[in-house]
Motif scaffolding. Structure first.
Motif, short mmCIF file in Angstrom:
data_model
loop_
_atom_site.label_atom_id
_atom_site.label_comp_id
_atom_site.label_asym_id
_atom_site.label_seq_id
_atom_site.Cartn_x
_atom_site.Cartn_y
_atom_site.Cartn_z
N GLY A 1 0.82 -1.12 -0.09
CA GLY A 1 -0.06 -0.10 0.03
C GLY A 1 1.08 1.35 -0.04
O GLY A 1 1.89 1.45 -0.39
N GLU A 2 0.11 2.18 0.32
CA GLU A 2 0.86 3.52 0.24
C GLU A 2 1.22 4.11 2.07
O GLU A 2 0.17 4.01 2.70
N ASN A 3 2.30 4.56 2.19
CA ASN A 3 2.82 4.56 3.53
C ASN A 3 3.05 6.17 3.70
O ASN A 3 4.07 6.67 3.76
N HIS A 4 1.92 6.90 4.05
CA HIS A 4 1.93 8.44 4.42
C HIS A 4 2.85 8.84 5.67
O HIS A 4 3.45 9.83 5.55
N GLU B 1 19.44 11.54 -0.96
CA GLU B 1 19.99 10.26 -0.39
C GLU B 1 19.05 9.25 -0.20
O GLU B 1 19.59 8.07 -0.09
N VAL B 2 17.71 9.58 -0.15
CA VAL B 2 16.78 8.50 0.22
C VAL B 2 15.74 8.55 -0.87
O VAL B 2 15.37 9.61 -1.18
N SER B 3 15.26 7.59 -1.70
CA SER B 3 14.08 7.47 -2.57
C SER B 3 13.07 6.88 -1.86
O SER B 3 13.06 5.86 -1.72
N PHE B 4 11.95 7.56 -1.96
CA PHE B 4 10.69 7.11 -1.43
C PHE B 4 9.80 7.07 -2.87
O PHE B 4 9.64 8.02 -3.49
N GLU B 5 9.27 5.63 -2.95
CA GLU B 5 8.67 5.45 -4.23
C GLU B 5 7.50 4.63 -4.06
O GLU B 5 7.09 3.77 -3.21
N LEU C 1 9.88 11.28 6.73
CA LEU C 1 10.98 11.90 6.10
C LEU C 1 11.07 13.07 5.86
O LEU C 1 12.02 13.95 5.68
N THR C 2 9.93 13.79 5.45
CA THR C 2 9.85 15.34 5.11
C THR C 2 10.37 16.05 6.48
O THR C 2 11.01 16.97 6.39
N SER D 1 16.65 19.13 0.94
CA SER D 1 16.02 19.25 -0.19
C SER D 1 14.80 18.12 -0.24
O SER D 1 15.25 16.84 0.58
N VAL D 2 13.86 18.36 -0.85
CA VAL D 2 12.93 17.26 -1.04
C VAL D 2 12.33 17.64 -2.45
O VAL D 2 11.81 18.60 -2.91
N TYR D 3 12.72 16.64 -3.22
CA TYR D 3 12.64 16.67 -4.71
C TYR D 3 11.37 15.60 -5.21
O TYR D 3 11.63 14.34 -4.99
N ALA D 4 10.39 15.80 -5.57
CA ALA D 4 9.01 15.06 -5.82
C ALA D 4 8.59 14.92 -7.16
O ALA D 4 8.59 16.09 -7.97
#
Length: 190
Positions: free
Chosen positions: A20-23, A128-132, A29-30, A36-39
C-alpha cells in the motif's frame, strides 16, 4: 514488532518496502529532511491532494522550508494537455503559496528521450533516500519502497533534474490553461 524488525533488517541492505501507500514514512522523512525534497507526482495521486494526509504532508514541507531552509520542488507529470485545467492551476498556486517550487510537464510534449524511462511517483530526500510508490495496472498504489542505494538514488536524481528542466513554471502553466480553456489546444487534438 515483527514488521518493524523486518524493515530494520531490510534497511541493512539499503531498501525496504511495505504494501500500500505509507503516508507516515513520507511525512516522517519530510520532517527529517535537512537540504532538499524533490518529488515527481503523476496524475495517479492527484486525488491525494484533497486528503487529510496531504494536509499533514504540506504542513511538514512548509515547516521544513520555514524552519530549516529545505528546498522543496514538485514536478507534476501529466498524461495529456487536457489535464491542464483550473483544478491543476489551483493545486500549483496553493503549493507555491507555501513556497514549494512547482512545475508541470505534459508527457506527450516532452522530447522522445525524456518520454522513455521511469514515470513513477517518487520523492528524493536530501538526495540520499528515494521514497517510491508503485502502482498496479489499474493505477492503484500497491507498494511503498524506501531505497538508499547510491546508484538508484543517483539515477532518480538525474531523472528528476531532466524532467524538471523540461517542465513549465506556474506563469507558463497559467498561459497554457487559459489558452486551452479558450479551445486553442496546443497538443492532443483527438
Amino acid at each position: 514488532m515483527t514488521r518493524v524488525i523486518g524493515h530494520l533488517a531490510d534497511l541493512s541492505h539499503l531498501s525496504t518496502d511495505c504494501p500500500g501507500e505509507n503516508h507516515d514514512w513520507m511525512i516522517t522523512l519530510t520532517r527529517a529532511a535537512e537540504r532538499s525534497v524533490y518529488a515527481i507526482t503523476t496524475s495517479v495521486d492527484r486525488e491525494f491532494w484533497n486528503s487529510e494526509p496531504a494536509g499533514r504532508y504540506l504542513d511538514a514541507q512548509q515547516e521544513a522550508i520555514d524552519g530549516r531552509g529545505v528546498r522543496v520542488r514538485r514536478l507534476l507529470l501529466l498524461e495529456s494537455a487536457r489535464e491542464l485545467d483550473d483544478r491543476l492551476l489551483r493545486l500549483c498556486e496553493e503549493q507555491e503559496l507555501r513556497r514549494i517550487d512547482v512545475r508541470a510537464a505534459v508527457l506527450p510534449e516532452l522530447p522522445p528521450h525524456l518520454q522513455r524511462g521511469t514515470t513513477d511517483d517518487f520523492v528524493l530526500y536530501d538526495e540520499e533516500v528515494s521514497f517510491e510508490i508503485e502502482q498496479d495496472l489499474r493505477d492503484v498504489n500497491v507498494r511503498t519502497r524506501l531505497t538508499a542505494r547510491q546508484d538508484h538514488v543517483r539515477d532518480r536524481l538525474r531523472r528528476f533534474r531532466e524532467l524538471w528542466d523540461a517542465g513549465m513554471g506556474l506563469r507558463e502553466l497559467e498561459v497554457r490553461v487559459d489558452a486551452e480553456e479558450d479551445g486553442n489546444w496546443i497538443v492532443d487534438r483527438d
